[in-house]
Enzyme design. Structure first.
Site, PDB file in Angstrom:
ATOM      1  N   SER A 174       0.819  -1.214   0.000  1.00 22.76           N
ATOM      2  CA  SER A 174       0.000   0.000   0.000  1.00 22.76           C
ATOM      3  C   SER A 174       0.850   1.260   0.000  1.00 22.76           C
ATOM      4  CB  SER A 174      -0.866   0.068   1.253  1.00 22.76           C
ATOM      5  OG  SER A 174      -1.601  -1.077   1.425  1.00 22.76           O
TER       6      SER A 174
ATOM      7  N   HIS B  78      -0.850  -2.242  -7.526  1.00 21.12           N
ATOM      8  CA  HIS B  78      -1.583  -1.899  -6.311  1.00 21.12           C
ATOM      9  C   HIS B  78      -3.081  -1.913  -6.582  1.00 21.12           C
ATOM     10  CE1 HIS B  78      -2.680   1.113  -2.985  1.00 21.12           C
ATOM     11  NE2 HIS B  78      -2.628  -0.092  -2.493  1.00 21.12           N
TER      12      HIS B  78
ATOM     13  N   GLU C 207      -2.998   0.698  -9.577  1.00 23.44           N
ATOM     14  CA  GLU C 207      -1.824   1.556  -9.788  1.00 23.44           C
ATOM     15  C   GLU C 207      -0.690   0.667 -10.275  1.00 23.44           C
ATOM     16  OE1 GLU C 207      -2.165   5.195  -6.569  1.00 23.44           O
ATOM     17  OE2 GLU C 207      -1.501   3.279  -5.811  1.00 23.44           O
TER      18      GLU C 207
HETATM   19  P1  NAI Z   1      -4.089  -9.664   5.370  1.00 23.78           P
HETATM   20  O1  NAI Z   1      -3.559  -9.540   6.728  1.00 23.78           O
HETATM   21  O2  NAI Z   1      -5.554  -9.806   5.187  1.00 23.78           O
HETATM   22  O3  NAI Z   1      -3.420 -10.902   4.624  1.00 23.78           O
HETATM   23  C1  NAI Z   1      -2.051 -11.152   4.601  1.00 23.78           C
HETATM   24  C2  NAI Z   1      -1.889 -12.655   4.390  1.00 23.78           C
HETATM   25  O4  NAI Z   1      -0.520 -12.913   4.135  1.00 23.78           O
HETATM   26  C3  NAI Z   1      -2.255 -13.468   5.619  1.00 23.78           C
HETATM   27  O5  NAI Z   1      -3.188 -14.463   5.234  1.00 23.78           O
HETATM   28  C4  NAI Z   1      -0.934 -14.103   6.060  1.00 23.78           C
HETATM   29  O6  NAI Z   1      -1.113 -15.404   6.570  1.00 23.78           O
HETATM   30  C5  NAI Z   1      -0.161 -14.110   4.784  1.00 23.78           C
HETATM   31  N1  NAI Z   1       1.295 -14.102   4.941  1.00 23.78           N
HETATM   32  C6  NAI Z   1       2.035 -13.280   5.708  1.00 23.78           C
HETATM   33  N2  NAI Z   1       3.354 -13.527   5.529  1.00 23.78           N
HETATM   34  C7  NAI Z   1       3.434 -14.513   4.601  1.00 23.78           C
HETATM   35  C8  NAI Z   1       4.499 -15.201   3.969  1.00 23.78           C
HETATM   36  N3  NAI Z   1       5.747 -14.900   4.247  1.00 23.78           N
HETATM   37  N4  NAI Z   1       4.208 -16.162   3.086  1.00 23.78           N
HETATM   38  C9  NAI Z   1       2.940 -16.480   2.797  1.00 23.78           C
HETATM   39  N5  NAI Z   1       1.869 -15.849   3.350  1.00 23.78           N
HETATM   40  C10 NAI Z   1       2.122 -14.886   4.241  1.00 23.78           C
HETATM   41  O7  NAI Z   1      -3.540  -8.419   4.576  1.00 23.78           O
HETATM   42  P2  NAI Z   1      -4.156  -7.626   3.357  1.00 23.78           P
HETATM   43  O8  NAI Z   1      -5.068  -6.588   3.841  1.00 23.78           O
HETATM   44  O9  NAI Z   1      -4.635  -8.591   2.344  1.00 23.78           O
HETATM   45  O10 NAI Z   1      -2.879  -6.872   2.790  1.00 23.78           O
HETATM   46  C11 NAI Z   1      -1.895  -7.523   2.027  1.00 23.78           C
HETATM   47  C12 NAI Z   1      -1.071  -6.512   1.316  1.00 23.78           C
HETATM   48  O11 NAI Z   1      -1.912  -5.734   0.466  1.00 23.78           O
HETATM   49  C13 NAI Z   1      -0.365  -5.523   2.217  1.00 23.78           C
HETATM   50  O12 NAI Z   1       0.861  -5.190   1.648  1.00 23.78           O
HETATM   51  C14 NAI Z   1      -1.300  -4.328   2.209  1.00 23.78           C
HETATM   52  O13 NAI Z   1      -0.636  -3.131   2.498  1.00 23.78           O
HETATM   53  C15 NAI Z   1      -1.781  -4.355   0.803  1.00 23.78           C
HETATM   54  N6  NAI Z   1      -3.074  -3.724   0.553  1.00 23.78           N
HETATM   55  C16 NAI Z   1      -4.095  -3.825   1.442  1.00 23.78           C
HETATM   56  C17 NAI Z   1      -5.305  -3.221   1.179  1.00 23.78           C
HETATM   57  C18 NAI Z   1      -6.464  -3.367   2.105  1.00 23.78           C
HETATM   58  O14 NAI Z   1      -7.474  -2.676   1.914  1.00 23.78           O
HETATM   59  N7  NAI Z   1      -6.416  -4.235   3.092  1.00 23.78           N
HETATM   60  C19 NAI Z   1      -5.529  -2.426  -0.046  1.00 23.78           C
HETATM   61  C20 NAI Z   1      -4.401  -2.442  -0.941  1.00 23.78           C
HETATM   62  C21 NAI Z   1      -3.221  -3.038  -0.620  1.00 23.78           C
END
Ligand code: NAI
Length: 680
Positions: A419, A440, A452
């Site tokens: 993000s 993104h 993005e």
């Molecule tokens: P989340 O916390 O829902 O999911 C992250 C997932 O990654 C979890 O299921 C976790 O078990 C897994 N994980 C963590 N480390 C890992 C690894 N080394 N290998 C495999 N799996 C692993 O997070 P979310 O919200 O989906 O965010 C993910 C990314 O997307 C972040 O970088 C965030 O900044 C970005 N993002 C989030 C948005 C949002 O609205 N939540 C919008 C746009 C981007």
């Protein structure tokens, strides 16, 4: 066989004495209707009336792209006054009325999109034959441009299928497939491509009784029904569409209620009503948004790239939904997560997505087959594109890319969904940097059209181009963005989210804050948005941006994250959620919002937008506006943040910003970009 050619139309008379008019607009990939096209059509129709009169007339398109996409939007944009708009609208009505009055049978043969003025032309024909092709889309989407149909659509469609069914199309702007249009009576036949010409000839030669509204359908057009139904429809609409911001569907409904469909004056009033709307600020801004969308679609990359295999790592809110979206768009996808349960949850969500978008069970099954759970990361070695969507932590992402560099194919592209973190911080390896881009996506992935596409300092240009091509291949809108903290959308959105949290801390009720933002036109308030994004994600993003740009973190945000209250995903954030639904508290009727609340919310966004433009995070004003509308839901009817600044006046907004800086300090000090701001 007689043949005539105009600039945009050709006319052929075949051996059976059937006239075929083919619209193939000069120098355009898509057929749209402007004054010239209408004039030519008029003169061709007049010529057909002279001897020898044809047995019938078939109108079709010479473009593979579709039948007719509607009126030429550019022509609407150029209309300065409502009188000029009225003349253009009347011109179309006169031509279509002439078509409707022809003494011989007429058929519109529709393949591909048949929208707005295109459908109104088809409605003026005696019969409509639609080719049952996935590209065929039939509807009156004018309300999406802040307009309503003006070439007889508000009269002829209710006449044909009844007011209630017609309003369902006119008020929502939804489009129908050939099969759906047939079921609803909008077209007389939906046939496979190979039978299109035969079907058109059949209608001319056999001249079956043209469709008329069934008894019950007709009843919905009576005075009494219109008065009752319009009240019900208006109430239903008010739940979804703000009348002040988007008046067009309300005006269309009122027009039908008042005019009905019997008298010819309904046409004249349709033209008068539309000519007022056409020059309204809302319509102009929505037409601008349409152009912005086209501009992003036209960012045609120099390369084509549709990966055979996409591997997504991180099956959380974002990764799970990105993987599902890619599978929906026919790509083979493996989904990896260290937590099996996260994958299981993502697959459950994917089934719902597929069921919503795909009609046939076999298609849903095929999409599920394309989306493969992959706890061990077997897909890494095979993928052409690897999208990382794990937790927003630099160290975790660093470690992941180090592993990928070892494991992935040499020519695989790496993408991050981070993000906020600039690409240069995600890996120390120059080799990885060269093939790393940001892709993104926005939350919720299925609904937000923007992605993005972020180029790092060392990213190879072809990799960026391939990223853009991939985004188009999955039918999203790519926005080229420089790699700087928060990129474009979050850089602008985050100060607004944080400001809303500071307002909370100052004792303003959350509902009141959200209400103010929604009344401004945002799709949801900032507090609800923060809960939806996830408070942990917000906190990390806030920390990350404050590291670069300064600013304090709202205490309430850190506290909730410490307590595990992460928002919608945990059932408790700033709001409480039951079964994924927000539990609403009612705001007391006597509550009065302090007068500068909306300014605090909007100015924090606008100040950041000016900073982004100055730093050339995107290359121009249009990209900035497009990014905020399609990525953050900035109110489309306001035309985007920069357009809003231009409309409100830069000096007035600067005054307001200075006032806020005096009251609340540093965070409102105007960015230096205001002094050099040039918005044409
Ligand atoms: P989340 O916390 O829902 O999911 C992250 C997932 O990654 C979890 O299921 C976790 O078990 C897994 N994980 C963590 N480390 C890992 C690894 N080394 N290998 C495999 N799996 C692993 O997070 P979310 O919200 O989906 O965010 C993910 C990314 O997307 C972040 O970088 C965030 O900044 C970005 N993002 C989030 C948005 C949002 O609205 N939540 C919008 C746009 C981007």
């Amino acid at each position: 066989m007689d043949e005539f050619f105009h600039r945009n139309w050709s006319s052929i008379r075949d051996e059976a004495n059937i006239a075929w008019l083919v619209l193939d607009k000069t120098n355009m990939s898509v057929n749209t209707l402007n004054a010239e096209v209408l004039e030519e059509l008029h003169s061709l129709l007049q010529a057909l009336q002279k001897d020898p009169v044809p047995l019938g007339l078939v109108i079709q398109s010479g473009k593979r792209s579709g039948f007719i996409a509607g009126a030429d939007v550019q022509q609407f944009k150029d209309l300065e006054t409502s009188d000029a708009a009225f003349n253009f609208i009347r011109q179309g009505q006169i031509v279509f009325n002439y078509l409707a009055d022809l003494p011989f049978p007429t058929v519109a043969l529709i393949r591909g999109f048949c929208l707005g003025g295109g459908l109104e032309l088809a409605l003026a024909c005696r019969y409509r034959v639609a080719i049952d092709h996935y590209k065929t889309k039939i509807g009156l989407p004018e309300v999406q441009l802040g307009l309503h149909p003006g070439w007889g659509g508000t009269v002829r469609l209710p006449r044909l299928i009844g007011g209630l069914k017609a309003m369902d199309l006119i008020l929502t702007g939804k489009t129908l497939s050939a099969g759906e249009a047939y079921k609803r009576g909008v077209v007389d036949a939906a046939v496979p491509e190979r039978q299109g010409l035969i079907a058109a000839r059949h209608f001319i030669q056999k001249q079956p009784q043209p469709r008329v509204a069934a008894f019950v359908e007709k009843l919905t057009n009576s005075n009494f029904s219109r008065s009752v139904l319009s009240k019900i429809l208006q109430k239903k609409m008010a739940l979804k569409v703000n009348k002040v911001h988007y008046p067009a569907p309300y005006i269309a409904l009122e027009h039908w209620r008042e005019q009905g469909v019997e008298s010819d004056s309904a046409f004249m009033n349709e033209a008068k009503s539309l000519s007022q709307l056409a020059v309204s600020e809302t319509a102009r801004n929505l037409v601008r948004v349409f152009h912005l969308q086209e501009k992003l679609k036209r960012l045609e990359p120099e390369v084509t790239f549709k990966p055979e295999h996409v591997h997504v790592i991180g099956a959380g809110v974002m990764g799970g939904d990105i993987a599902a979206w890619c599978a929906l768009k026919n790509l083979r996808v493996t989904l990896q997560d260290q937590n099996e349960q996260a994958i299981a949850k993502a697959l459950n969500r994917a089934v719902l997505l597929f069921k919503k978008h795909l009609k046939q069970p076999y298609q849903v099954k095929a999409a599920m087959d394309r989306l493969m759970p992959d706890v061990k990361g077997m897909g890494i070695k095979k993928a052409d594109l690897i999208i990382e969507a794990i937790v927003e932590k630099v160290e975790a992402k660093n470690a992941l890319f180090a592993m990928l560099e070892q494991e992935a194919k040499r020519n695989a592209i790496f993408a991050t969904n981070t993000s906020t973190i600039p690409l240069s911080e995600l890996t120390q390896s120059i080799k990885t940097q060269m093939r790393l881009i940001g892709l993104h996506f926005f939350n919720p992935v299925a609904r937000m059209p923007l992605v993005e596409v972020i180029a790092g300092e060392d990213t190879e240009e072809t990799i960026v181009q391939k990223g853009m091509a991939f985004v188009r291949a999955i039918e999203k809108l790519p926005l080229p963005v420089k790699s700087s903290p928060g990129f474009l959308v979050n850089r602008i959105l985050l100060p607004y989210l944080l400001e809303s949290m500071l307002l909370l801390e100052a004792g303003i009720p959350d509902e009141a804050i959200d209400k103010a933002a929604v009344e401004f036109g945002m799709p949801m308030g900032p507090i609800e948005l923060a809960d939806t994004v996830g408070l942990d994600v917000c906190l990390y993003a806030a920390k990350s941006l404050s590291h670069y740009f300064g600013g304090a973190l709202p205490v309430g945000l850190s506290k909730r994250v410490e307590q595990g209250q992460l928002g919608k995903k945990t059932g408790q954030g700033f709001y409480q959620y039951k079964n994924g639904k927000l539990v609403k508290k009612k705001l007391s009727d006597s509550y009065r919002l302090p007068e500068d609340i909306l300014d605090r919310l909007t100015m924090s966004m606008l100040n950041a937008a000016v900073a982004c433009l100055r730093e050339q995070v995107v290359s121009d004003v249009d990209y900035l506006d497009a990014g905020m509308i399609f990525g953050a839901g900035f109110p489309p009817f306001r035309g985007g943040p920069m357009h809003y600044i231009a409309e409100q006046g830069e000096s007035l907004l600067l005054q307001r910003l200075n006032l806020l800086a005096q009251r609340y300090g540093q965070r409102f000090v105007p960015d230096v970009g205001w002094t050099t701001l040039k918005i044409s």
